[in-house]
Design a protein around this motif. Structure first.
Motif, PDB file in Angstrom:
ATOM      1  N   GLY A   7     -42.789  16.483  -8.704  1.00  0.00           N
ATOM      2  CA  GLY A   7     -42.718  15.080  -9.112  1.00  0.00           C
ATOM      3  C   GLY A   7     -41.864  14.275  -8.156  1.00  0.00           C
ATOM      4  N   ALA A   8     -41.083  14.977  -7.327  1.00  0.00           N
ATOM      5  CA  ALA A   8     -40.287  14.312  -6.296  1.00  0.00           C
ATOM      6  C   ALA A   8     -41.117  14.164  -5.028  1.00  0.00           C
ATOM      7  CB  ALA A   8     -39.021  15.117  -6.010  1.00  0.00           C
ATOM      8  N   GLY A   9     -40.673  13.262  -4.160  1.00  0.00           N
ATOM      9  CA  GLY A   9     -41.312  13.097  -2.868  1.00  0.00           C
ATOM     10  C   GLY A   9     -40.605  13.910  -1.809  1.00  0.00           C
ATOM     11  N   ALA A  10     -41.110  13.850  -0.600  1.00  0.00           N
ATOM     12  CA  ALA A  10     -40.467  14.569   0.502  1.00  0.00           C
ATOM     13  C   ALA A  10     -39.005  14.150   0.593  1.00  0.00           C
ATOM     14  CB  ALA A  10     -41.186  14.266   1.808  1.00  0.00           C
ATOM     15  N   PRO A  11     -38.069  15.107   0.637  1.00  0.00           N
ATOM     16  CA  PRO A  11     -36.629  14.792   0.592  1.00  0.00           C
ATOM     17  C   PRO A  11     -36.113  14.348   1.962  1.00  0.00           C
ATOM     18  CG  PRO A  11     -36.950  17.160   0.703  1.00  0.00           C
ATOM     19  CD  PRO A  11     -38.323  16.556   0.654  1.00  0.00           C
ATOM     20  N   VAL A  12     -36.314  13.107   2.289  1.00  0.00           N
ATOM     21  CA  VAL A  12     -36.036  12.609   3.637  1.00  0.00           C
ATOM     22  C   VAL A  12     -34.573  12.809   4.011  1.00  0.00           C
ATOM     23  CG1 VAL A  12     -36.060  10.583   5.120  1.00  0.00           C
ATOM     24  CG2 VAL A  12     -37.940  10.973   3.503  1.00  0.00           C
ATOM     25  N   LYS A  13     -33.658  12.493   3.106  1.00  0.00           N
ATOM     26  CA  LYS A  13     -32.234  12.619   3.429  1.00  0.00           C
ATOM     27  C   LYS A  13     -31.849  14.074   3.705  1.00  0.00           C
ATOM     28  CE  LYS A  13     -30.637   8.485   0.988  1.00  0.00           C
ATOM     29  NZ  LYS A  13     -29.774   7.953  -0.098  1.00  0.00           N
ATOM     30  N   GLU A  14     -32.405  14.997   2.915  1.00  0.00           N
ATOM     31  CA  GLU A  14     -32.087  16.416   3.138  1.00  0.00           C
ATOM     32  C   GLU A  14     -32.731  16.913   4.423  1.00  0.00           C
ATOM     33  OE1 GLU A  14     -30.478  20.226   2.588  1.00  0.00           O
ATOM     34  OE2 GLU A  14     -29.933  18.216   1.843  1.00  0.00           O
ATOM     35  N   ILE A  15     -33.935  16.445   4.709  1.00  0.00           N
ATOM     36  CA  ILE A  15     -34.569  16.796   5.982  1.00  0.00           C
ATOM     37  C   ILE A  15     -33.698  16.317   7.134  1.00  0.00           C
ATOM     38  CG2 ILE A  15     -36.533  16.265   7.494  1.00  0.00           C
ATOM     39  CD1 ILE A  15     -38.278  16.259   4.940  1.00  0.00           C
ATOM     40  N   ALA A  16     -33.208  15.085   7.031  1.00  0.00           N
ATOM     41  CA  ALA A  16     -32.347  14.532   8.081  1.00  0.00           C
ATOM     42  C   ALA A  16     -31.068  15.340   8.226  1.00  0.00           C
ATOM     43  CB  ALA A  16     -32.030  13.074   7.777  1.00  0.00           C
ATOM     44  N   ARG A  17     -30.494  15.746   7.081  1.00  0.00           N
ATOM     45  CA  ARG A  17     -29.242  16.520   7.130  1.00  0.00           C
ATOM     46  C   ARG A  17     -29.452  17.844   7.843  1.00  0.00           C
ATOM     47  NH1 ARG A  17     -26.222  20.294   4.536  1.00  0.00           N
ATOM     48  NH2 ARG A  17     -27.935  20.921   3.173  1.00  0.00           N
ATOM     49  N   ARG A  18     -30.551  18.512   7.525  1.00  0.00           N
ATOM     50  CA  ARG A  18     -30.799  19.822   8.134  1.00  0.00           C
ATOM     51  C   ARG A  18     -31.155  19.698   9.613  1.00  0.00           C
ATOM     52  NH1 ARG A  18     -32.875  24.119   3.654  1.00  0.00           N
ATOM     53  NH2 ARG A  18     -31.918  23.119   1.829  1.00  0.00           N
ATOM     54  N   LEU A  19     -31.849  18.647   9.968  1.00  0.00           N
ATOM     55  CA  LEU A  19     -32.118  18.418  11.384  1.00  0.00           C
ATOM     56  C   LEU A  19     -30.832  18.112  12.140  1.00  0.00           C
ATOM     57  CD1 LEU A  19     -35.334  16.216  11.116  1.00  0.00           C
ATOM     58  CD2 LEU A  19     -35.225  18.571  11.944  1.00  0.00           C
ATOM     59  N   GLY A  20     -29.941  17.375  11.483  1.00  0.00           N
ATOM     60  CA  GLY A  20     -28.686  16.998  12.124  1.00  0.00           C
ATOM     61  C   GLY A  20     -27.776  18.177  12.404  1.00  0.00           C
ATOM     62  N   ARG A  21     -27.843  19.198  11.564  1.00  0.00           N
ATOM     63  CA  ARG A  21     -26.971  20.354  11.778  1.00  0.00           C
ATOM     64  C   ARG A  21     -27.638  21.429  12.653  1.00  0.00           C
ATOM     65  NH1 ARG A  21     -27.007  23.106   5.693  1.00  0.00           N
ATOM     66  NH2 ARG A  21     -28.878  24.387   5.990  1.00  0.00           N
ATOM     67  N   ASP A  22     -28.884  21.169  13.063  1.00  0.00           N
ATOM     68  CA  ASP A  22     -29.621  22.127  13.894  1.00  0.00           C
ATOM     69  C   ASP A  22     -29.278  21.855  15.367  1.00  0.00           C
ATOM     70  OD1 ASP A  22     -31.439  24.114  14.676  1.00  0.00           O
ATOM     71  OD2 ASP A  22     -33.095  22.683  14.757  1.00  0.00           O
ATOM     72  N   ALA A  23     -28.064  22.189  15.736  1.00  0.00           N
ATOM     73  CA  ALA A  23     -27.546  21.820  17.055  1.00  0.00           C
ATOM     74  C   ALA A  23     -28.305  22.469  18.204  1.00  0.00           C
ATOM     75  CB  ALA A  23     -26.059  22.183  17.139  1.00  0.00           C
ATOM     76  N   HIS A  24     -28.923  23.619  17.958  1.00  0.00           N
ATOM     77  CA  HIS A  24     -29.601  24.345  19.036  1.00  0.00           C
ATOM     78  C   HIS A  24     -31.128  24.210  18.960  1.00  0.00           C
ATOM     79  CE1 HIS A  24     -25.750  26.038  20.149  1.00  0.00           C
ATOM     80  NE2 HIS A  24     -25.564  26.456  18.908  1.00  0.00           N
ATOM     81  N   ASP A  25     -31.598  23.241  18.192  1.00  0.00           N
ATOM     82  CA  ASP A  25     -33.038  22.977  18.069  1.00  0.00           C
ATOM     83  C   ASP A  25     -33.829  24.234  17.705  1.00  0.00           C
ATOM     84  OD1 ASP A  25     -32.743  20.305  18.573  1.00  0.00           O
ATOM     85  OD2 ASP A  25     -33.278  20.425  20.686  1.00  0.00           O
ATOM     86  N   GLU A  26     -33.308  24.968  16.716  1.00  0.00           N
ATOM     87  CA  GLU A  26     -34.018  26.162  16.262  1.00  0.00           C
ATOM     88  C   GLU A  26     -35.249  25.803  15.437  1.00  0.00           C
ATOM     89  OE1 GLU A  26     -31.225  28.560  14.189  1.00  0.00           O
ATOM     90  OE2 GLU A  26     -30.064  29.079  15.986  1.00  0.00           O
ATOM     91  N   ILE A  27     -35.209  24.648  14.788  1.00  0.00           N
ATOM     92  CA  ILE A  27     -36.361  24.210  13.994  1.00  0.00           C
ATOM     93  C   ILE A  27     -37.425  23.677  14.941  1.00  0.00           C
ATOM     94  CG2 ILE A  27     -37.185  22.553  12.270  1.00  0.00           C
ATOM     95  CD1 ILE A  27     -34.345  22.660  11.037  1.00  0.00           C
ATOM     96  N   LYS A  28     -38.571  24.326  14.937  1.00  0.00           N
ATOM     97  CA  LYS A  28     -39.639  23.962  15.873  1.00  0.00           C
ATOM     98  C   LYS A  28     -40.645  22.990  15.270  1.00  0.00           C
ATOM     99  CE  LYS A  28     -37.790  26.638  18.865  1.00  0.00           C
ATOM    100  NZ  LYS A  28     -36.957  26.009  19.949  1.00  0.00           N
ATOM    101  N   ALA A  29     -40.670  22.878  13.951  1.00  0.00           N
ATOM    102  CA  ALA A  29     -41.625  21.968  13.317  1.00  0.00           C
ATOM    103  C   ALA A  29     -41.132  21.579  11.933  1.00  0.00           C
ATOM    104  CB  ALA A  29     -43.007  22.613  13.218  1.00  0.00           C
ATOM    105  N   VAL A  30     -41.465  20.372  11.535  1.00  0.00           N
ATOM    106  CA  VAL A  30     -41.219  19.882  10.177  1.00  0.00           C
ATOM    107  C   VAL A  30     -42.580  19.637   9.539  1.00  0.00           C
ATOM    108  CG1 VAL A  30     -40.216  18.058   8.765  1.00  0.00           C
ATOM    109  CG2 VAL A  30     -39.039  18.814  10.842  1.00  0.00           C
ATOM    110  N   PHE A  31     -42.795  20.242   8.362  1.00  0.00           N
ATOM    111  CA  PHE A  31     -44.070  20.117   7.659  1.00  0.00           C
ATOM    112  C   PHE A  31     -43.875  19.173   6.469  1.00  0.00           C
ATOM    113  CE2 PHE A  31     -46.597  24.089   8.913  1.00  0.00           C
ATOM    114  CZ  PHE A  31     -45.808  24.366  10.017  1.00  0.00           C
ATOM    115  N   VAL A  32     -44.752  18.173   6.339  1.00  0.00           N
ATOM    116  CA  VAL A  32     -44.648  17.209   5.242  1.00  0.00           C
ATOM    117  C   VAL A  32     -46.023  17.041   4.594  1.00  0.00           C
ATOM    118  CG1 VAL A  32     -43.882  14.919   4.538  1.00  0.00           C
ATOM    119  CG2 VAL A  32     -42.885  15.982   6.568  1.00  0.00           C
ATOM    120  N   THR A  33     -46.049  17.128   3.287  1.00  0.00           N
ATOM    121  CA  THR A  33     -47.266  16.847   2.527  1.00  0.00           C
ATOM    122  C   THR A  33     -47.280  15.361   2.201  1.00  0.00           C
ATOM    123  OG1 THR A  33     -47.256  19.073   1.591  1.00  0.00           O
ATOM    124  CG2 THR A  33     -48.598  17.423   0.465  1.00  0.00           C
ATOM    125  N   HIS A  34     -48.194  14.623   2.825  1.00  0.00           N
ATOM    126  CA  HIS A  34     -48.228  13.175   2.637  1.00  0.00           C
ATOM    127  C   HIS A  34     -48.520  12.823   1.190  1.00  0.00           C
ATOM    128  CE1 HIS A  34     -50.048   9.039   3.994  1.00  0.00           C
ATOM    129  NE2 HIS A  34     -48.875   8.913   3.404  1.00  0.00           N
TER     130      HIS A  34
END
Length: 400
Positions: free
Chosen positions: A114-141
């Motif tokens: 019932g919630a939407g994509a958690p933009v703030k949490e996505i941003a937080r996790r991207l921000g702490r990914d200092a070494h760019d380990e995350i290669k892709a972000v998947f979002v269900t529109h």
């Protein structure tokens, strides 16, 4: 014995317009003939218009949206790559399961259905990914199970503001061709959709929009793939052909469907979905029933997931609608089974069809034991549609 028309109000497959159905009624033809490109080459450009992309590349895989999911993953990522995904409905959950089965390291954000994509949490996790380990972000529109539409532009901003280079994958299966989607503007790297939703066709085509950045990633990606190999497809598509047998009648149908969308105008298509969805939602509100979507800003314009009262079994509502009134609604999926039914309002749809959906749903709810004032939902929707129609110019789409 059933008489009359059987009504389809599920969120896909959707109703196929008569002109599209007739366009598919063709004899088999040689998919290696010199003139086959006369049919196919325009389809790629037509789909680019629907995706609102000039820079992206379109691919049409015989299969479903799920097949296109797999093509997107296996062509651009490597075994063990970390990807960031949110689970907030049935289809976002299935996408995460596929990623895990294909050997990706999935970093999950679990939020309520019932919630939407958690933009703030996505941003937080991207921000702490200092070494760019995350290669892709998947979002269900558009999460079809919950009737929730998420903000893809906001996810793109989260990537940009954190100077993150991850690929942006978007599941647009129940949004493309119905909701506003802007591949280039939102810098989407891979968008997946299928033929059986907003494109008003039978199932059978998995459709991908692929950015230049994603194609570059595909040149070095090491996941195993064969049928879904991008470069096999692109090499043949350049002249209008496919590396294996295509579903030719569907390609004829897609040409008719794209022509229909172009005639109505994509902006008008999107506005129509918004208008019709609002009428349906006003009808649901008149029954006193809540939607699964947590907030009005998340309401989907392609499907409404409706919570029934605790004493009512949504499966009984579905049974009554189907067996007594020749009408199909969408069932509740996963933990929503028995608690929710869904009205799909996308594709080839108009006001009268939405009023039929509401009328049958009212009767099914009433027959299932809910205390509902018959005509209340229909009346609320009628008031909306009547007032709105008085303010709009008339646009006729010919049924060729």
């Amino acid at each position: 014995m059933r008489t009359g028309q059987t009504h389809l109000f599920i969120p896909g497959p959707t109703n196929v317009p008569e002109a599209v159905r007739q366009a598919m009624n063709v004899p088999m033809q040689d998919m290696r003939a010199a003139d086959f490109g006369d049919l196919t080459l325009g389809l790629f450009e037509g789909m680019k218009s629907v995706l609102r992309t000039e820079r992206g590349t379109v691919m049409l895989f015989p299969g479903s949206g799920t097949g296109a999911w797999e093509a997107a993953i296996t062509n651009t990522l490597n075994p063990g790559d970390k990807v960031l995904m949110a689970r907030h409905g049935h289809f976002s959950t299935l996408w995460a399961q596929m990623a895990e089965r294909l050997g990706l390291e999935v970093e999950l954000i679990d939020i309520p259905w019932g919630a939407g994509a958690p933009v703030k949490e996505i941003a937080r996790r991207l921000g702490r990914d200092a070494h760019d380990e995350i290669k892709a972000v998947f979002v269900t529109h558009n999460e079809t199970a919950t009737g929730v539409a998420s903000d893809i532009a906001a996810v793109r901003r989260a990537l940009d503001e954190n100077f993150h280079d991850a690929l942006l994958f978007v599941d647009g299966v129940s949004s493309v061709g119905s909701l506003d989607f802007r591949m280039d503007e939102w810098e989407v790297d891979l968008v997946v959709t299928g033929s059986q939703k907003g494109l008003m066709l039978p199932p059978g085509l998995g459709i991908l929009g692929v950015s230049e950045k994603a194609l570059e990633a595909a040149r070095s990606a090491t996941m195993r793939r064969a049928y879904f190999e991008f470069f096999d497809m692109l090499a043949m598509n350049a002249d209008g052909y496919f590396p294996y047998t295509p579903p030719t009648p569907l390609l004829h149908g897609l040409r008719a469907s794209l022509a229909r969308i172009a005639t109505e105008g994509l902006d008008n298509v999107i506005a129509r979905h918004t208008r019709l969805a609002e009428g349906v939602r006003r009808g649901i509100a008149a029954w006193g029933l809540p939607l699964v979507a947590e907030h009005h800003t998340l309401y989907s314009d392609t499907v409404s997931a409706i919570r029934v009262p605790q004493e009512i079994d949504a499966r009984e509502v579905l049974r009554i609608a189907y067996e007594e009134f020749n009408t199909s609604f969408g069932s509740g999926l996963g933990p929503l089974d028995g608690k929710v039914f869904r009205i799909g309002h996308l594709g080839d749809l108009n006001e009268a069809m939405c009023l039929t959906a509401l009328s049958v749903a009212e009767m099914a709810l009433y027959r299932a034991g809910m205390q509902v004032q018959l005509g209340s939902g229909v009346g609320a929707a009628q008031a909306w549609f009547a007032a709105d129609a008085a303010e709009r110019p008339f646009l006729h789409i010919a049924a060729e």
